[in-house]
Write an enzyme that holds these catalytic residues in place. Structure first.
Site, PDB file in Angstrom:
ATOM      1  N   GLY A  39       0.841  -1.187   0.000  1.00  0.00           N
ATOM      2  CA  GLY A  39       0.000   0.000   0.000  1.00  0.00           C
ATOM      3  C   GLY A  39       0.878   1.239   0.000  1.00  0.00           C
ATOM      4  CG  ASN A  41       5.013   6.084   1.958  1.00  0.00           C
ATOM      5  OD1 ASN A  41       5.289   4.919   2.237  1.00  0.00           O
ATOM      6  ND2 ASN A  41       5.863   6.871   1.321  1.00  0.00           N
ATOM      7  CD  GLU A 165       7.836   0.072   3.193  1.00  0.00           C
ATOM      8  OE1 GLU A 165       8.626  -0.208   2.271  1.00  0.00           O
ATOM      9  OE2 GLU A 165       6.701   0.549   2.999  1.00  0.00           O
TER      10      GLU A 165
END
Length: 277
Positions: A39, A41, A165
């Protein structure tokens, strides 16, 4: 296959916010699955990670980990089953040497020193960093630091690894090295991988992809189904995979197979078609 995580109708709103970061979200993660949650940020990915790890508590709904609904009484026990590899490994380093750093989680669990030394060496060996165990973590390259961070997680033997991340700060070569390493480790032992990313290109090792937007699950499917969305991915702030865009532009000249082709499949298809010309 049993669910290792079951999330039911959770909502969470940050105190200073007028709208929920996670909005009535439900999601199942199967045991030993590699799931990518993608998705843009601000879509709610990191908030979901914090909720799963019990760093924040949902306003409503439930999260079940390994058959147990987490609450104040059992959250510390649940956390032992989860290891998180963050975006910046520097934020995880607490030891003066690599081995001290990998030992940190085991020290918190009260593991006896002889066993701790053995587990640290084993974890560093698994990520090919044993020769660096007396080095200062800050003297390592970005890829080496991330391997040490992975070793620190592996040492505590979690059932679930969340990669938040965790390859976004690496160059393409370092990113591939880390992802290949995680794949190898998962192939060698039972482990559930949840990869949190804003880059659709990093999801190609996953078995399922979930797209989150505005705190909700908007798509949930096999990688090839998600990639076949093509330009529709931009609606959710995601880039279409490079190989999809390239295949689309080549279809006017080449009769390529329908559906998503990864880079290797695309090269092979073009090679076969070219050899017939």
């Amino acid at each position: 296959m049993d669910n290792i995580i079951s999330i039911r109708d959770i909502t969470y709103t940050y105190p200073e916010s007028g709208s929920p970061a996670i909005d009535h979200l439900s999601l199942d993660v199967k045991s030993n699955e590699w799931l990518s949650i993608v998705g843009k940020n601000g879509s709610g990915k990191s908030t979901l990670t914090k909720l799963i790890d019990g760093l924040i508590e949902a306003d409503s709904g439930t999260i079940e980990i390994d058959g147990q609904i987490i609450n104040e009484d059992n959250i510390w026990e649940a956390r032992k089953k989860i290891g998180i590899i963050f975006q910046n490994p520097d934020h995880q380093f607490v030891g003066a040497t690599v081995e001290d750093d990998v030992a940190f989680g085991l020290e918190n669990q009260g593991v006896p020193r002889p066993e701790m030394v053995e587990e640290v060496n084993h974890a560093l060996d698994m990520v090919d960093m044993l020769p660096y165990k007396t080095r200062d973590p800050q003297s390592l390259s970005g890829g080496q630091k991330q391997r040490v961070a992975i070793a620190g997680v592996l040492a505590t033997k979690p059932q679930i690894i969340i990669m938040d991340e965790s390859t976004s700060m690496l160059d393409p070569k370092g990113r591939k090295t880390v992802l290949d390493l995680v794949k190898r480790l998962r192939d060698e032992q039972d482990m559930t991988i949840i990869s949190i990313t804003h880059d659709i290109e990093e999801t190609q090792l996953s078995e399922r992809i979930v797209i989150i937007d505005d705190g909700k699950v908007v798509k949930d499917g096999l990688p090839e189904v998600i990639y076949d969305l093509g330009s529709e991915l931009t609606k959710f702030g995601l880039e279409e995979p490079f190989s999809s865009k390239l295949a689309q532009s080549l279809r006017t000249d080449f009769k390529l197979p329908e559906g998503f082709l990864n880079e290797e499949e695309l090269v092979n298809s073009i090679w076969k078609l070219s050899s017939k010309m």
